[in-house]
Design an enzyme around this catalytic site. Sequence first.
Site, PDB file in Angstrom:
ATOM      1  N   SER A 190      98.579 -12.138  51.714  1.00  0.00           N
ATOM      2  CA  SER A 190      98.632 -11.044  52.691  1.00  0.00           C
ATOM      3  C   SER A 190      98.778 -11.592  54.105  1.00  0.00           C
ATOM      4  CB  SER A 190      97.361 -10.190  52.601  1.00  0.00           C
ATOM      5  OG  SER A 190      97.287  -9.343  53.737  1.00  0.00           O
ATOM      6  N   ASP A 344     107.567  -5.046  50.775  1.00  0.00           N
ATOM      7  CA  ASP A 344     107.791  -3.636  51.112  1.00  0.00           C
ATOM      8  C   ASP A 344     109.095  -3.087  50.541  1.00  0.00           C
ATOM      9  OD1 ASP A 344     105.424  -3.473  52.537  1.00  0.00           O
ATOM     10  OD2 ASP A 344     106.353  -4.052  54.435  1.00  0.00           O
ATOM     11  N   LYS A 371      99.310  -0.341  48.946  1.00  0.00           N
ATOM     12  CA  LYS A 371     100.126  -0.008  50.127  1.00  0.00           C
ATOM     13  C   LYS A 371      99.847   1.429  50.579  1.00  0.00           C
ATOM     14  CE  LYS A 371     101.882  -4.032  50.402  1.00  0.00           C
ATOM     15  NZ  LYS A 371     101.451  -4.904  51.488  1.00  0.00           N
ATOM     16  N   ARG A 375     102.219   2.212  45.218  1.00  0.00           N
ATOM     17  CA  ARG A 375     103.686   2.278  45.130  1.00  0.00           C
ATOM     18  C   ARG A 375     104.222   2.096  43.718  1.00  0.00           C
ATOM     19  NH1 ARG A 375     105.365  -0.482  50.874  1.00  0.00           N
ATOM     20  NH2 ARG A 375     105.044   1.447  52.033  1.00  0.00           N
TER      21      ARG A 375
HETATM   22  C1  S3P Z   1     102.674  -6.707  57.167  1.00  0.00           C
HETATM   23  C2  S3P Z   1     102.312  -7.352  56.007  1.00  0.00           C
HETATM   24  C3  S3P Z   1     102.462  -6.748  54.671  1.00  0.00           C
HETATM   25  C4  S3P Z   1     103.414  -5.558  54.679  1.00  0.00           C
HETATM   26  C5  S3P Z   1     103.162  -4.644  55.834  1.00  0.00           C
HETATM   27  C6  S3P Z   1     103.306  -5.377  57.161  1.00  0.00           C
HETATM   28  C7  S3P Z   1     102.449  -7.401  58.467  1.00  0.00           C
HETATM   29  O1  S3P Z   1     101.189  -6.295  54.245  1.00  0.00           O
HETATM   30  O2  S3P Z   1     103.302  -4.847  53.473  1.00  0.00           O
HETATM   31  O3  S3P Z   1     104.072  -3.550  55.821  1.00  0.00           O
HETATM   32  O4  S3P Z   1     103.009  -6.946  59.487  1.00  0.00           O
HETATM   33  O5  S3P Z   1     101.732  -8.398  58.471  1.00  0.00           O
HETATM   34  P1  S3P Z   1     100.166  -7.268  53.464  1.00  0.00           P
HETATM   35  O6  S3P Z   1      99.797  -8.362  54.363  1.00  0.00           O
HETATM   36  O7  S3P Z   1      98.987  -6.403  53.115  1.00  0.00           O
HETATM   37  O8  S3P Z   1     100.923  -7.727  52.251  1.00  0.00           O
END
Ligand code: S3P
Length: 464
Positions: A190, A344, A371, A375
């Site tokens: 993440s 995403d 999410k 999803r």
């Molecule tokens: C993001 C990280 C992702 C992504 C989100 C934006 C970011 O989430 O799904 O839309 O800007 O760091 P995760 O870190 O929970 O995977």
Amino acid sequence: MVGGRRAVFLPFSREPVLSASTAPLKLIAHPVARLTGKVRAPGDKSVSHRALMFGALAMGETVITGLLQGEDVLCTAAALRALGADISREQDVWRVRGFGVGGGREPDDVLDLGNSGTSARLLSGILASHPFTSFMTGDASLRRRPMQRVIEPLSRMGARFQSREGGRMPLAIVGTDEMVPIEYRLPVASAQVKSCILLAGLNTAGETTVIEPQATRDHTERMLRHFGAEVREAPVEGGHGKRITVVGWPELKARKIAVPGDPSSAAFAVVAACIRPDSDVLIENVGINPLRAGLYTTLVEMGADITFENRREVGGEPVADLHVRGGGLTGVEVPADRAPTMIDEYPILAVAAAFAEGTTRMLGLAELRAKESDRLSSVAAGLAANGVQHEVGAESLTVHGTGASPAGGGLVKTHLDHRIAMSFLVLGLGTREPVAVDDGSPIDTSFPGFMTQMNGLGAKIEAA
Ligand code: S3P
């Protein structure tokens, strides 16, 4: 959406004005023969959040162009103003006068982060490392999303939290300016959790380290260096993961930032062009950071005709114009280790797979359940409603395409999830019958102007 109501951001106003309307916005997409033309991808959401946050943590005036003016990013701007940043906008130019690392003031009120998980996770790193108590909440979708993943490492650093059961928001954060540096191994891939810890590490003496078993988007690392912080990286786990260290108490210096276009938003026009034979579309200014570009790798493997023209750098990120011609997709297997680079994009990839000839198997999708909606379930339900054969597992999705147009004719539940809404509207551009979504209003969180842009290319999407 903010607190479950529609937020309206007047062009030069500083705060969202909540409209009284709670009505969902039903949209319908009609089949069209082809898409043609040229569009520009909207600003990258991830980079936009970070540009505002690092501007707020820097001394001096940061000037940002190309910022995404979506509701999620505006929630971040409102929260940073509540912390004392001076943020203004004139046309496409945003100016941020920062308060410096550790220099934020206690917000007067609860921070409402609407639909935005990125705002919630990243800001908690900033708030936890300030010596006051702050409160955050969000819409029904955000209040269901897991915050334990940031509560855990930030608690180890010395902050305290009160939350609803399971670490859900609303959340009270009792911060401290005496955080202890940690070395933390991410239990899930993440970028939000990684960034949260690195942001907390900025106002922590010593070195804070995050180990990620699989590399995730690195906008935080790139931009922190651009603002003058010392960030070190070393490969781990046979080169798939990274060990990232930030040195605390840097003096971040205000910068100029040009935000590149969002590959996650460009994906909708790209896939729409791929699934309509004879389409010819140019999408300008698309970020192609390798840690974001997994969808494009996959589409090329499926046989999509995409050329990457005019490769260049914008704001420290690789960018290209994508020239897409429609037709001829074939099913492929998408390996689990690609998931962080296209996390995403699975809803829109499922749409592409529905038009491909043969089976597309997508693996390693557990995070999709955390999410804006679950999803995996939302996509499966949308495919079922439109006659697309598929199987869904705990962490996988298999879509069986026939190479012909799926039936369509379904009404898809979006569950306050912008990407579910946009993906299934794209599906409806190629199905035999139109496809409707029950609520397209969350599209404004990441892609205001989506409908106009798609219709400008020849799509037919309208209020139902
Ligand atoms: C993001 C990280 C992702 C992504 C989100 C934006 C970011 O989430 O799904 O839309 O800007 O760091 P995760 O870190 O929970 O995977």
